[in-house]
Design a protein around this motif. Structure first.
Motif, PDB file in Angstrom:
ATOM      1  N   PRO A   1     -13.394  -1.673 -19.970  1.00 19.21           N
ATOM      2  CA  PRO A   1     -14.500  -1.012 -20.694  1.00 19.21           C
ATOM      3  C   PRO A   1     -15.586  -0.485 -19.761  1.00 19.21           C
ATOM      4  N   ARG A   2     -15.214   0.524 -18.956  1.00 17.32           N
ATOM      5  CA  ARG A   2     -16.156   1.162 -18.045  1.00 17.32           C
ATOM      6  C   ARG A   2     -16.048   2.671 -18.188  1.00 17.32           C
ATOM      7  N   GLU A   3     -17.165   3.351 -17.940  1.00 21.49           N
ATOM      8  CA  GLU A   3     -17.163   4.807 -18.049  1.00 21.49           C
ATOM      9  C   GLU A   3     -16.144   5.431 -17.106  1.00 21.49           C
ATOM     10  N   ASP A   4     -16.020   4.907 -15.903  1.00 19.44           N
ATOM     11  CA  ASP A   4     -15.078   5.462 -14.936  1.00 19.44           C
ATOM     12  C   ASP A   4     -13.642   5.419 -15.463  1.00 19.44           C
ATOM     13  N   ASP A   5     -13.324   4.366 -16.216  1.00 21.38           N
ATOM     14  CA  ASP A   5     -11.969   4.271 -16.761  1.00 21.38           C
ATOM     15  C   ASP A   5     -11.778   5.198 -17.956  1.00 21.38           C
ATOM     16  N   MET A   6     -12.859   5.517 -18.646  1.00 19.59           N
ATOM     17  CA  MET A   6     -12.780   6.549 -19.682  1.00 19.59           C
ATOM     18  C   MET A   6     -12.473   7.900 -19.031  1.00 19.59           C
ATOM     19  N   LEU A   7     -13.171   8.178 -17.940  1.00 21.08           N
ATOM     20  CA  LEU A   7     -12.950   9.441 -17.235  1.00 21.08           C
ATOM     21  C   LEU A   7     -11.541   9.496 -16.640  1.00 21.08           C
ATOM     22  N   ALA A   8     -11.032   8.334 -16.240  1.00 20.57           N
ATOM     23  CA  ALA A   8      -9.671   8.294 -15.691  1.00 20.57           C
ATOM     24  C   ALA A   8      -8.645   8.735 -16.738  1.00 20.57           C
TER      25      ALA A   8
END
Length: 234
Positions: free
Chosen positions: A223-230
């Motif tokens: 649950p991190r923004e970077d993983d959403m962007l990934a």
């Protein structure tokens, strides 16, 4: 690609830049309006650390107190970044939910190290206070803001969603996901989901999105923004 961001307006600027750097045009549909309470008396005697379960909790605490000498335990990296931007120097981030935040506190802070203050919203995603009190912590929860749901989607967003013009929509909380589904259904535009992939921060967020017939629902690895962007990068 065009993408839809469903965060409150004040939280979207940095994310919009990251999307634009990827060649993605981003529109914003704030689904929650944040009302920060002012002039709240905070019970800070013997408190040595504060618990922030959202970016808005960090902002609301700082709107009510000049104290920046306290340690901060933040629910995730975005909230930790917001705390540092407000002037806190001792900040640690958990893995993105209240259970992981409670685990971080247990690892880093003994009950004898001092009381904890939770800068909370009117709606809670898990009872952090009860979790830690069960282990002997003095946790003081103060409600410092409320997130009020939108009553309708922005007109331009509703039109474009209905027409299937969004390739992706990003959802960061179960509540925003539920509000979007409700508003889309009320407006009769739920069919637009068939052209759109929903990107969810967690499985709990994804569950709230299920009533609409999305092209796909994808869940971030953590649950991190970077993983959403990934998810977009893939």
């Amino acid at each position: 690609m065009r993408a839809l961001i469903t965060r409150p307006e004040q939280e979207t600027e940095n994310l919009r830049r990251k999307l634009q750097a990827r060649g993605i045009q981003a529109d914003c549909a704030p689904l929650l309006a944040i009302d920060i309470y002012r002039d709240v008396a905070l019970p800070l005697q013997d408190v040595t650390a504060v618990l922030f379960t959202s970016i808005n909790g960090a902002r609301a605490f700082c709107a009510n107190s000049p104290r920046r000498d306290l340690a901060v335990y933040a629910v995730g990296e975005a909230t930790a970044t917001a705390a540092r931007a407000e002037g806190f120097s001792v900040v640690e981030a958990a893995g993105g939910d209240v259970e992981k935040l409670a685990a971080l506190v247990r690892q880093r802070h003994r009950p004898a190290d001092g009381a904890l203050l939770h800068a909370a919203g009117a709606t809670l995603a898990g009872d952090l206070q009860a979790m830690l009190q069960a282990d002997g912590y003095d946790v003081r929860r103060v409600t410092l803001y409320a997130a009020k749901p939108a009553v309708a989607l922005p007109a331009a967003v509703a039109t474009d969603f209905a027409a299937g013009r969004y390739g992706a929509a990003l959802f960061f909380s179960p509540r925003t996901a539920a509000v979007f589904v409700t508003l889309a259904q009320q407006a009769g535009i739920g069919g637009g989901a068939a052209a759109c992939t929903a990107l969810a921060l967690s499985a709990n967020v994804a569950a709230m999105l299920a009533p609409l017939g999305w092209a796909e629902i994808r869940i971030a690895a953590t649950p991190r923004e970077d993983d959403m962007l990934a998810l977009l990068d893939e």
